[in-house]
Scaffold this motif. Sequence first.
Motif, PDB file in Angstrom:
ATOM      1  N   PHE A 153     -20.597 -13.105  58.209  1.00 38.18           N
ATOM      2  CA  PHE A 153     -21.329 -12.173  58.222  1.00 38.18           C
ATOM      3  C   PHE A 153     -22.551 -11.378  58.882  1.00 38.18           C
ATOM      4  O   PHE A 153     -23.273 -10.881  58.644  1.00 38.18           O
ATOM      5  N   MET A 154     -21.717 -11.746  60.157  1.00 36.67           N
ATOM      6  CA  MET A 154     -22.654 -10.951  61.606  1.00 36.67           C
ATOM      7  C   MET A 154     -22.100  -9.613  60.882  1.00 36.67           C
ATOM      8  O   MET A 154     -20.965  -9.552  60.728  1.00 36.67           O
ATOM      9  N   ASN A 316     -32.741  -7.083  61.962  1.00 39.08           N
ATOM     10  CA  ASN A 316     -32.253  -6.878  62.991  1.00 39.08           C
ATOM     11  C   ASN A 316     -29.945  -7.614  63.389  1.00 39.08           C
ATOM     12  O   ASN A 316     -29.783  -7.653  64.001  1.00 39.08           O
ATOM     13  N   GLY A 317     -30.269  -8.692  62.292  1.00 46.22           N
ATOM     14  CA  GLY A 317     -29.179  -9.186  61.946  1.00 46.22           C
ATOM     15  C   GLY A 317     -28.553 -10.269  62.696  1.00 46.22           C
ATOM     16  O   GLY A 317     -27.443 -10.331  62.522  1.00 46.22           O
ATOM     17  N   SER A 318     -29.128 -10.820  63.075  1.00 46.15           N
ATOM     18  CA  SER A 318     -29.100 -11.497  64.427  1.00 46.15           C
ATOM     19  C   SER A 318     -30.170 -12.898  64.069  1.00 46.15           C
ATOM     20  O   SER A 318     -29.860 -13.493  65.124  1.00 46.15           O
ATOM     21  N   ALA A 349     -35.246  -7.003  49.460  1.00 48.27           N
ATOM     22  CA  ALA A 349     -33.277  -6.574  49.009  1.00 48.27           C
ATOM     23  C   ALA A 349     -32.414  -5.356  48.979  1.00 48.27           C
ATOM     24  O   ALA A 349     -31.714  -4.735  48.637  1.00 48.27           O
ATOM     25  N   GLN A 350     -33.475  -4.561  49.640  1.00 46.51           N
ATOM     26  CA  GLN A 350     -33.369  -2.911  49.918  1.00 46.51           C
ATOM     27  C   GLN A 350     -32.706  -2.549  51.474  1.00 46.51           C
ATOM     28  O   GLN A 350     -31.959  -1.489  51.922  1.00 46.51           O
ATOM     29  N   ARG A 355     -25.371  -4.620  57.118  1.00 45.08           N
ATOM     30  CA  ARG A 355     -26.691  -5.618  57.252  1.00 45.08           C
ATOM     31  C   ARG A 355     -26.722  -6.766  56.904  1.00 45.08           C
ATOM     32  O   ARG A 355     -27.719  -7.399  57.498  1.00 45.08           O
ATOM     33  N   TYR A 356     -26.503  -7.230  55.699  1.00 50.12           N
ATOM     34  CA  TYR A 356     -26.696  -8.131  55.181  1.00 50.12           C
ATOM     35  C   TYR A 356     -25.868  -9.265  55.618  1.00 50.12           C
ATOM     36  O   TYR A 356     -24.970  -9.332  56.383  1.00 50.12           O
TER      37      TYR A 356
END
Length: 483
Positions: A153-154, A316-318, A349-350, A355-356
């Motif tokens: 999921f990265m 940020n996604g990290s 939720a948005q 980017r999830y």
Amino acid sequence: MDRGTTSRGNNRGGRGRGSGKGRQGGGGARPYGPPPLLFATTAASGTATGTGGIPAPPLPPGAHLDPEDVAESRNMAMRNKARGLARAQKREEDDESDAHNFLTMFRKTPNEKLTAPDDDDDDDGNLDDDEKEEDYDGNFEVSPEEEAALEAFMPLDGDMSFSEGEDDDSRGADTSDVVRHQMAANVKALVQKPAIDAKVKRVYQSVGHLLKSYTIGKLPKAFKLLPVLTNWEELVFLTNPDEWSPQALHAAVRLFVSGLNQRASQRFMNVVLLPCIREAIQTNKKLHFHQYLALKRALYKPAAFYKGFLLPLCENGSCTLREAVIVGSALAKVSIPMLHSAAAILKLAQIPLARYHPTTSVFMRILLDKKYSLPYRVIDEVVNHFVRFVGDSRRMIVLWHQCLLVFVERYKADLTTTQKDQLRALMRVHTHTQVTPEINTHLDHSACRGEQRLDPATEELLSKQFIITTTTTLPSTTLTNKS
């Protein structure tokens, strides 16, 4: 004879306190003996002694001491002694000076009349009743399998993606580099602003050296002035926040959260607290007790915490699973108003599907599990968040299924018929052997939005009957497959 004796007794009392005549005039006054505040009776001999061990004048014949007056005299002497000790201790504390007299550096500046926030309990090192070390367990274990499951999921765009051959240490090092790069970018942006006076710069660099080894006690006066200064951000980075001790970070959060407004508190949490917490987790694999308390203290301003800490961490996604578990633990232990949490759930939720990251589901599950009475707009947005995964080919991990289960369990009666059908279709695409049947049970045995709700006891009974029926039929299938 009696009148003379009375006169002499009152004269002695008048010389002791100057109020013998007045006491004689009142009803029920003591006819003989010294005043109670100057003399007491020893337990061994029963004789009267004055303050400081000086014996009292001899009593006339027939005179006596009232036991109540003796007890009052002793109690008053003890209170006076306690007050004297307290005043002496306060004088000693007032006479103590800091390692450096920082305020002298500001006497020739326009900010001469600035005063630090009068909040001495922010840096006294005392913990509140809900901040006991026994309630904190810093061991948040994350298995390598769970870390490996998150790699799928990265985000694929940017430099934050990890290759399959990297181990946990290399991933931690990369995340630490990102945190340090963010801190360096903040410092570089501040350097471009107007230069700070050299004396002030030396003062706050000295403050930074003190905060490296700070454990307990008063903070430097120059540091306590920061919340009332307009250029507090530049001065804070002169102290090197990434080198503060955990106790100094906790004291700083208490100082800035109580002394700054909403926007400035949000900025402090984003540029100071977030990088310090992430770097500590990546370096030590856990948080120090006082760093954990700093997280809980930051939640006292929930809007600033969500905007300056939680949402940037998720967007940020990290964010790693270890960071999500530790921050989520502090988030679950603090009571937060509904409106702030509802806005945070809506923003989480948005987040775009590209980017999830599964750590977003960790925070959503914790906030949904607080059992808020959420507005319909937030509930609809959460449903849309899950429905978007129908076309996602990635295999959802348990964190995602747990978040969906908590949402359906808490707000099943607030879902429309169309939304329930959409969630059933989602369950046919992403299935979990243990969680999916329970989600379908809550969807099938609950009223919809706008309909008359079932009695809670009846609803629970229907759910239990369905679960018992499924559990009685599953073992035979399992045994057949094993055989």
